[in-house]
Scaffold this motif. Structure first.
Motif, PDB file in Angstrom:
ATOM      1  N   SER A 331       0.825  -1.210   0.000  1.00 16.88           N
ATOM      2  CA  SER A 331       0.000   0.000   0.000  1.00 16.88           C
ATOM      3  C   SER A 331       0.858   1.258   0.000  1.00 16.88           C
ATOM      4  O   SER A 331       0.467   2.290  -0.564  1.00 16.88           O
ATOM      5  CB  SER A 331      -0.924   0.015   1.225  1.00 16.88           C
ATOM      6  N   LEU A 332       2.031   1.186   0.636  1.00 18.58           N
ATOM      7  CA  LEU A 332       2.932   2.334   0.733  1.00 18.58           C
ATOM      8  C   LEU A 332       3.963   2.363  -0.397  1.00 18.58           C
ATOM      9  O   LEU A 332       4.865   3.203  -0.391  1.00 18.58           O
ATOM     10  CB  LEU A 332       3.655   2.306   2.081  1.00 18.58           C
ATOM     11  N   HIS A 333       3.836   1.447  -1.343  1.00 14.81           N
ATOM     12  CA  HIS A 333       4.733   1.363  -2.505  1.00 14.81           C
ATOM     13  C   HIS A 333       6.184   1.131  -2.086  1.00 14.81           C
ATOM     14  O   HIS A 333       7.116   1.668  -2.688  1.00 14.81           O
ATOM     15  CB  HIS A 333       4.619   2.630  -3.367  1.00 14.81           C
ATOM     16  N   LEU A 334       6.374   0.323  -1.049  1.00 12.02           N
ATOM     17  CA  LEU A 334       7.712  -0.029  -0.596  1.00 12.02           C
ATOM     18  C   LEU A 334       8.198  -1.315  -1.258  1.00 12.02           C
ATOM     19  O   LEU A 334       9.403  -1.576  -1.300  1.00 12.02           O
ATOM     20  CB  LEU A 334       7.737  -0.194   0.925  1.00 12.02           C
ATOM     21  N   ILE A 335       7.253  -2.120  -1.749  1.00  8.00           N
ATOM     22  CA  ILE A 335       7.558  -3.355  -2.469  1.00  8.00           C
ATOM     23  C   ILE A 335       6.556  -3.473  -3.621  1.00  8.00           C
ATOM     24  O   ILE A 335       5.533  -2.775  -3.627  1.00  8.00           O
ATOM     25  CB  ILE A 335       7.454  -4.597  -1.557  1.00  8.00           C
ATOM     26  N   PRO A 336       6.828  -4.341  -4.605  1.00  6.59           N
ATOM     27  CA  PRO A 336       5.841  -4.550  -5.676  1.00  6.59           C
ATOM     28  C   PRO A 336       4.504  -5.016  -5.110  1.00  6.59           C
ATOM     29  O   PRO A 336       4.451  -5.709  -4.093  1.00  6.59           O
ATOM     30  CB  PRO A 336       6.487  -5.638  -6.542  1.00  6.59           C
ATOM     31  N   THR A 337       3.422  -4.625  -5.746  1.00  5.26           N
ATOM     32  CA  THR A 337       2.088  -4.973  -5.256  1.00  5.26           C
ATOM     33  C   THR A 337       1.886  -6.483  -5.257  1.00  5.26           C
ATOM     34  O   THR A 337       2.367  -7.190  -6.130  1.00  5.26           O
ATOM     35  CB  THR A 337       0.992  -4.330  -6.116  1.00  5.26           C
ATOM     36  N   LYS A 338       1.168  -6.947  -4.252  1.00  6.34           N
ATOM     37  CA  LYS A 338       0.815  -8.369  -4.131  1.00  6.34           C
ATOM     38  C   LYS A 338      -0.533  -8.463  -3.461  1.00  6.34           C
ATOM     39  O   LYS A 338      -0.769  -7.865  -2.418  1.00  6.34           O
ATOM     40  CB  LYS A 338       1.871  -9.112  -3.292  1.00  6.34           C
ATOM     41  N   GLY A 339      -1.453  -9.191  -4.098  1.00  5.83           N
ATOM     42  CA  GLY A 339      -2.798  -9.327  -3.552  1.00  5.83           C
ATOM     43  C   GLY A 339      -2.818 -10.159  -2.289  1.00  5.83           C
ATOM     44  O   GLY A 339      -3.099 -11.362  -2.329  1.00  5.83           O
ATOM     45  N   MET A 340      -2.510  -9.544  -1.152  1.00  4.74           N
ATOM     46  CA  MET A 340      -2.476 -10.250   0.123  1.00  4.74           C
ATOM     47  C   MET A 340      -3.207  -9.409   1.158  1.00  4.74           C
ATOM     48  O   MET A 340      -2.988  -8.197   1.251  1.00  4.74           O
ATOM     49  CB  MET A 340      -1.022 -10.478   0.546  1.00  4.74           C
ATOM     50  N   THR A 341      -4.099 -10.031   1.905  1.00  2.00           N
ATOM     51  CA  THR A 341      -4.938  -9.289   2.847  1.00  2.00           C
ATOM     52  C   THR A 341      -4.173  -8.885   4.101  1.00  2.00           C
ATOM     53  O   THR A 341      -3.173  -9.495   4.457  1.00  2.00           O
ATOM     54  CB  THR A 341      -6.158 -10.129   3.261  1.00  2.00           C
ATOM     55  N   LEU A 342      -4.677  -7.835   4.772  1.00  2.00           N
ATOM     56  CA  LEU A 342      -4.150  -7.421   6.069  1.00  2.00           C
ATOM     57  C   LEU A 342      -4.894  -8.230   7.127  1.00  2.00           C
ATOM     58  O   LEU A 342      -6.114  -8.114   7.254  1.00  2.00           O
ATOM     59  CB  LEU A 342      -4.379  -5.922   6.270  1.00  2.00           C
ATOM     60  N   PRO A 343      -4.199  -9.094   7.879  1.00  2.00           N
ATOM     61  CA  PRO A 343      -4.863 -10.021   8.801  1.00  2.00           C
ATOM     62  C   PRO A 343      -5.909  -9.370   9.696  1.00  2.00           C
ATOM     63  O   PRO A 343      -5.616  -8.394  10.392  1.00  2.00           O
ATOM     64  CB  PRO A 343      -3.689 -10.577   9.625  1.00  2.00           C
ATOM     65  N   PHE A 344      -7.135  -9.913   9.640  1.00  2.00           N
ATOM     66  CA  PHE A 344      -8.287  -9.513  10.441  1.00  2.00           C
ATOM     67  C   PHE A 344      -8.859  -8.146  10.048  1.00  2.00           C
ATOM     68  O   PHE A 344      -9.965  -7.800  10.474  1.00  2.00           O
ATOM     69  CB  PHE A 344      -7.975  -9.494  11.938  1.00  2.00           C
ATOM     70  N   VAL A 345      -8.146  -7.350   9.274  1.00  2.00           N
ATOM     71  CA  VAL A 345      -8.604  -6.004   8.942  1.00  2.00           C
ATOM     72  C   VAL A 345      -9.223  -5.953   7.550  1.00  2.00           C
ATOM     73  O   VAL A 345     -10.238  -5.287   7.341  1.00  2.00           O
ATOM     74  CB  VAL A 345      -7.444  -4.989   9.054  1.00  2.00           C
ATOM     75  N   SER A 346      -8.626  -6.672   6.587  1.00  2.00           N
ATOM     76  CA  SER A 346      -9.158  -6.694   5.225  1.00  2.00           C
ATOM     77  C   SER A 346     -10.384  -7.588   5.117  1.00  2.00           C
ATOM     78  O   SER A 346     -10.589  -8.498   5.924  1.00  2.00           O
ATOM     79  CB  SER A 346      -8.084  -7.197   4.251  1.00  2.00           C
ATOM     80  N   TYR A 347     -11.166  -7.355   4.071  1.00  2.00           N
ATOM     81  CA  TYR A 347     -12.330  -8.196   3.792  1.00  2.00           C
ATOM     82  C   TYR A 347     -11.876  -9.552   3.259  1.00  2.00           C
ATOM     83  O   TYR A 347     -10.911  -9.649   2.510  1.00  2.00           O
ATOM     84  CB  TYR A 347     -13.222  -7.518   2.747  1.00  2.00           C
TER      85      TYR A 347
END
Length: 377
Positions: A331-347
């Motif tokens: 999200s902060l563009h520190l690494i290449p994007t990867k479709g991985m959820t934020l534990p317990f916070v993402s849908y």
């Protein structure tokens, strides 16, 4: 605070006085953030895609998070032997379902990672593979090291290779990277020779280069990360704008605007919505909760003498921390994007339940065990 007497010898009483209540509280705090962020981000997404109700995602997530909390608490009541048994059963079941995705799985964006189950909707079996394999691999590595059963260690490696082949077939390179990191972290904790650590590191670099050369979507993500002009960086650019809009204290609950145009505002980029509406302070608080859970878990392992417990817990903590890092760093563009959820916070249903299973196992393994008899080996 729950009032339970120390003299209470019931299952609930023993659980309450042996569980790591600080870690449990931090995990439940993340669940609370999950409810808040779904209420903030999901209605705009549902409206944009033309869903039947603005609260469709939020209503589903209420059920998912409630079920996840129940699963986490229930699994945390197990003893070490039962956790190991659950890991084996879960691994066999999830392996069978992952293999089934290659044949009857629903294809989305060129990948077969989901199964459509009657009455349950879609499920991503590989999510459940992560915690279960961490448990099984820990037991096999511990058996190989303590009892000099080299066949157990070999079987762990064979299992890993089989899982890697299945995940490559889907393909799901991100999931493969997480499972690989967890597996080799467990070998490192078990005392892997530094020479072999170097070899494993070189193999990891080689595998990353190979993935870049073989898979077009991996190549595209890396190129867009290194050179924003190389392709579509819309979601990352919008996410960064959201963090800038939020500033220190945020625009206020419900006042965010980026969620109206960010496709994955409720899932992969929910951290950006938190940044815009609640600001840097809340983002740092969420980050601190993840760091607290990982660091406290590792500290509790310092006095642990059971190698299986150490390896299993280290694997689960690596998985949990790495997944959180990948989501927030993307999200902060520190690494290449990867479709991985934020534990317990993402849908997400599969993701939330699988994380709850893993954290329930961690809580069970790190409970204070007063005697060998209590472990019921």
């Amino acid at each position: 605070m729950m009032a339970v007497s120390r003299a209470d010898t019931s299952t609930l009483g023993r659980w309450w006085w042996t569980i790591d209540r600080w870690t449990l509280a931090a995990l439940l705090a993340l669940v609370g953030f999950g409810y808040v962020m779904m209420l903030a981000a999901s209605p705009a997404v549902a409206e944009r895609i033309g869903a039947s109700s603005r609260n469709m995602f939020f209503a589903r997530q209420i059920v998912y998070l409630a079920a996840a909390s129940a699963v986490m608490v229930a699994v945390s009541m197990l003893n070490v032997r039962q956790v190991r048994l659950l890991g084996w059963v879960g691994l066999v079941g999830s392996l069978a379902m992952v293999a089934a995705t290659l044949v009857i799985g629903a294809e989305i964006k060129g990948a077969r990672r989901w199964l459509n189950l009657p009455g349950l909707g879609s499920i991503q079996p590989s999510e459940f593979l992560k915690p279960c394999f961490a448990i099984v691999a820990a037991w096999l590595i511990a058996e190989g090291k303590l009892n000099r059963r080299w066949l157990a260690t070999l079987f762990a490696v064979v299992l890993f290779v089989g899982i890697a082949a299945l995940l490559k077939g889907q393909p799901d390179i991100g999931m493969l990277m997480v499972i690989s990191a967890v597996f080799f972290a467990q070998f490192f904790v078990a005392g892997l020779n530094l020479f072999f650590v170097g070899i494993v590191g070189a193999m990891g670099v080689g595998a990353a280069v190979l993935a870049y050369m073989i898979f077009p979507h991996v190549q595209s993500r890396v190129q867009r990360f290194l050179d924003p002009a190389a392709g579509d960086n819309y979601q990352v650019s919008v996410a960064l704008e959201a963090f800038g809009n939020g500033g220190l204290l945020g625009r206020g609950p419900g006042e965010g605007r980026i969620k109206n145009v960010l496709p994955d505002a409720h899932a992969d980029f929910v951290y950006a919505v938190a940044g815009e509406e609640f600001g840097l302070v809340i983002c740092l608080l969420i980050l601190a909760l993840f760091a607290f859970i990982v660091v406290r878990g590792l500290i509790r392992l310092l006095g642990e003498t059971d190698l299986f417990v150490v390896l299993a817990s280290a694997g689960l903590l690596t998985q949990f921390g790495l997944q959180a890092f990948v989501n927030m760093a993307s999200s902060l563009h520190l690494i290449p994007t990867k479709g991985m959820t934020l534990p317990f916070v993402s849908y997400g249903g599969s993701s939330v339940l699988a994380i709850a299973l893993g954290m329930g196992m961690l809580l069970a393994l790190t409970r204070r065990r007063l005697s060998r008899l209590e472990e019921e080996r």
